[in-house]
Design a protein around this motif. Structure first.
Motif, PDB file in Angstrom:
ATOM      1  N   ILE A   1       0.750  -1.225   0.021  1.00 26.40           N
ATOM      2  CA  ILE A   1      -0.037   0.126   0.096  1.00 26.40           C
ATOM      3  C   ILE A   1       0.977   1.272  -0.073  1.00 26.40           C
ATOM      4  O   ILE A   1       0.617   2.152  -0.757  1.00 26.40           O
ATOM      5  CB  ILE A   1      -0.768  -0.218   1.216  1.00 26.40           C
ATOM      6  CG1 ILE A   1      -2.045  -1.127   1.082  1.00 26.40           C
ATOM      7  CG2 ILE A   1      -1.847   1.303   1.408  1.00 26.40           C
ATOM      8  CD1 ILE A   1      -2.847  -1.286   2.152  1.00 26.40           C
ATOM      9  N   ARG A   2       1.911   1.189   0.883  1.00 23.68           N
ATOM     10  CA  ARG A   2       3.063   2.296   0.688  1.00 23.68           C
ATOM     11  C   ARG A   2       3.352   2.750  -0.535  1.00 23.68           C
ATOM     12  O   ARG A   2       3.663   3.737  -1.179  1.00 23.68           O
ATOM     13  CB  ARG A   2       3.862   1.994   1.931  1.00 23.68           C
ATOM     14  CG  ARG A   2       5.052   3.235   1.936  1.00 23.68           C
ATOM     15  CD  ARG A   2       6.005   2.989   3.272  1.00 23.68           C
ATOM     16  NE  ARG A   2       6.882   4.230   3.289  1.00 23.68           N
ATOM     17  CZ  ARG A   2       7.744   4.028   4.117  1.00 23.68           C
ATOM     18  NH1 ARG A   2       7.787   3.093   4.725  1.00 23.68           N
ATOM     19  NH2 ARG A   2       8.563   5.408   3.977  1.00 23.68           N
ATOM     20  N   HIS A   3       3.843   1.274  -1.377  1.00 20.20           N
ATOM     21  CA  HIS A   3       4.215   1.549  -2.507  1.00 20.20           C
ATOM     22  C   HIS A   3       3.308   2.512  -3.393  1.00 20.20           C
ATOM     23  O   HIS A   3       3.747   3.236  -4.289  1.00 20.20           O
ATOM     24  CB  HIS A   3       5.003   0.350  -3.095  1.00 20.20           C
ATOM     25  CG  HIS A   3       5.290   0.241  -4.632  1.00 20.20           C
ATOM     26  ND1 HIS A   3       6.544   1.067  -5.025  1.00 20.20           N
ATOM     27  CD2 HIS A   3       5.153  -0.156  -5.575  1.00 20.20           C
ATOM     28  CE1 HIS A   3       6.868   1.016  -6.250  1.00 20.20           C
ATOM     29  NE2 HIS A   3       5.634   0.220  -6.850  1.00 20.20           N
ATOM     30  N   ARG A   4       2.134   1.968  -3.506  1.00 23.61           N
ATOM     31  CA  ARG A   4       1.123   2.476  -4.356  1.00 23.61           C
ATOM     32  C   ARG A   4       0.769   3.886  -3.917  1.00 23.61           C
ATOM     33  O   ARG A   4       0.496   4.727  -4.873  1.00 23.61           O
ATOM     34  CB  ARG A   4      -0.369   1.545  -4.147  1.00 23.61           C
ATOM     35  CG  ARG A   4      -0.301   0.464  -4.736  1.00 23.61           C
ATOM     36  CD  ARG A   4      -1.492  -0.464  -4.690  1.00 23.61           C
ATOM     37  NE  ARG A   4      -1.208  -1.827  -5.309  1.00 23.61           N
ATOM     38  CZ  ARG A   4      -2.428  -2.579  -5.494  1.00 23.61           C
ATOM     39  NH1 ARG A   4      -3.493  -2.184  -4.848  1.00 23.61           N
ATOM     40  NH2 ARG A   4      -2.370  -3.628  -6.247  1.00 23.61           N
ATOM     41  N   LEU A   5       0.818   4.521  -2.694  1.00 23.43           N
ATOM     42  CA  LEU A   5       0.701   5.835  -2.319  1.00 23.43           C
ATOM     43  C   LEU A   5       1.706   6.817  -3.101  1.00 23.43           C
ATOM     44  O   LEU A   5       1.427   7.513  -3.289  1.00 23.43           O
ATOM     45  CB  LEU A   5       0.495   5.819  -0.657  1.00 23.43           C
ATOM     46  CG  LEU A   5      -0.798   5.502  -0.223  1.00 23.43           C
ATOM     47  CD1 LEU A   5      -0.728   5.433   1.337  1.00 23.43           C
ATOM     48  CD2 LEU A   5      -1.943   6.396  -0.801  1.00 23.43           C
ATOM     49  N   GLN A   6       2.966   6.220  -2.815  1.00 15.55           N
ATOM     50  CA  GLN A   6       4.260   6.863  -3.153  1.00 15.55           C
ATOM     51  C   GLN A   6       3.875   7.100  -4.861  1.00 15.55           C
ATOM     52  O   GLN A   6       4.446   8.153  -5.462  1.00 15.55           O
ATOM     53  CB  GLN A   6       5.538   6.211  -2.825  1.00 15.55           C
ATOM     54  CG  GLN A   6       5.899   6.088  -1.490  1.00 15.55           C
ATOM     55  CD  GLN A   6       7.076   5.289  -0.971  1.00 15.55           C
ATOM     56  OE1 GLN A   6       7.609   4.728  -1.809  1.00 15.55           O
ATOM     57  NE2 GLN A   6       7.600   5.660   0.105  1.00 15.55           N
ATOM     58  N   ASN A   7       3.606   5.868  -5.373  1.00 10.36           N
ATOM     59  CA  ASN A   7       3.700   6.151  -7.007  1.00 10.36           C
ATOM     60  C   ASN A   7       2.401   6.954  -7.199  1.00 10.36           C
ATOM     61  O   ASN A   7       2.373   7.790  -8.196  1.00 10.36           O
ATOM     62  CB  ASN A   7       3.142   4.363  -7.246  1.00 10.36           C
ATOM     63  CG  ASN A   7       3.281   4.210  -8.970  1.00 10.36           C
ATOM     64  OD1 ASN A   7       3.641   5.439  -9.377  1.00 10.36           O
ATOM     65  ND2 ASN A   7       2.630   3.468  -9.530  1.00 10.36           N
ATOM     66  N   LEU A   8       1.443   6.941  -6.574  1.00 11.03           N
ATOM     67  CA  LEU A   8       0.193   7.859  -6.835  1.00 11.03           C
ATOM     68  C   LEU A   8       0.466   9.283  -6.647  1.00 11.03           C
ATOM     69  O   LEU A   8       0.161  10.252  -7.270  1.00 11.03           O
ATOM     70  CB  LEU A   8      -1.102   7.528  -6.008  1.00 11.03           C
ATOM     71  CG  LEU A   8      -2.274   8.374  -6.018  1.00 11.03           C
ATOM     72  CD1 LEU A   8      -2.770   8.304  -7.558  1.00 11.03           C
ATOM     73  CD2 LEU A   8      -3.402   7.871  -5.036  1.00 11.03           C
ATOM     74  N   THR A   9       1.211   9.538  -5.480  1.00  2.92           N
ATOM     75  CA  THR A   9       1.745  10.863  -5.147  1.00  2.92           C
ATOM     76  C   THR A   9       2.546  11.325  -6.275  1.00  2.92           C
ATOM     77  O   THR A   9       2.624  12.466  -6.711  1.00  2.92           O
ATOM     78  CB  THR A   9       2.664  10.843  -3.810  1.00  2.92           C
ATOM     79  OG1 THR A   9       1.490  10.280  -2.895  1.00  2.92           O
ATOM     80  CG2 THR A   9       2.811  12.140  -3.234  1.00  2.92           C
ATOM     81  N   ALA A  10       3.634  10.421  -6.637  1.00  2.58           N
ATOM     82  CA  ALA A  10       4.548  10.999  -7.759  1.00  2.58           C
ATOM     83  C   ALA A  10       3.802  11.294  -9.127  1.00  2.58           C
ATOM     84  O   ALA A  10       4.158  12.290  -9.501  1.00  2.58           O
ATOM     85  CB  ALA A  10       5.732   9.943  -8.031  1.00  2.58           C
ATOM     86  N   ARG A  11       2.625  10.610  -9.268  1.00  2.00           N
ATOM     87  CA  ARG A  11       2.004  10.826 -10.591  1.00  2.00           C
ATOM     88  C   ARG A  11       1.206  12.135 -10.491  1.00  2.00           C
ATOM     89  O   ARG A  11       1.058  12.871 -11.122  1.00  2.00           O
ATOM     90  CB  ARG A  11       1.058   9.653 -10.759  1.00  2.00           C
ATOM     91  CG  ARG A  11       1.682   8.415 -11.584  1.00  2.00           C
ATOM     92  CD  ARG A  11       0.814   7.690 -12.040  1.00  2.00           C
ATOM     93  NE  ARG A  11       0.461   6.727 -10.989  1.00  2.00           N
ATOM     94  CZ  ARG A  11      -0.692   5.983 -11.001  1.00  2.00           C
ATOM     95  NH1 ARG A  11      -1.538   5.913 -12.166  1.00  2.00           N
ATOM     96  NH2 ARG A  11      -1.309   5.265  -9.883  1.00  2.00           N
ATOM     97  N   LEU A  12       0.645  12.189  -9.183  1.00  3.59           N
ATOM     98  CA  LEU A  12      -0.153  13.466  -9.067  1.00  3.59           C
ATOM     99  C   LEU A  12       0.764  14.653  -9.030  1.00  3.59           C
ATOM    100  O   LEU A  12       0.502  15.783  -9.367  1.00  3.59           O
ATOM    101  CB  LEU A  12      -0.655  13.532  -7.472  1.00  3.59           C
ATOM    102  CG  LEU A  12      -2.170  12.788  -7.545  1.00  3.59           C
ATOM    103  CD1 LEU A  12      -2.601  12.434  -6.078  1.00  3.59           C
ATOM    104  CD2 LEU A  12      -3.202  13.243  -8.500  1.00  3.59           C
TER     105      LEU A  12
END
Length: 67
Positions: free
Chosen positions: A2-13
């Protein structure tokens, strides 16, 4: 996971917001153009209709003063 997905989403945003911010630089906002065009129209109309409006005003004042 979940942490990896949140980091990925944050980077894309962040990348999306950076792209939007870069696209807006140097662009004149629409309200500025509308304001300038409106002011230009007022000046042109006033230049064309000013003498006629002044004559109409003077005629109206003379009619009221004549009574």
């Amino acid at each position: 996971m979940i942490r990896h997905r949140l980091q990925n989403l944050t980077a894309r945003l962040r990348a999306s917001f950076a792209d939007v911010a870069d696209d807006e630089r140097g662009d004149v906002p629409g309200w500025v153009l509308i304001t300038l065009m409106t002011a230009g129209l007022v000046v042109v109309i006033w230049a064309l209709a000013g003498p006629a409006l002044a004559g109409l005003f003077e005629q109206a004042i003379s009619r009221v003063s004549g009574f």
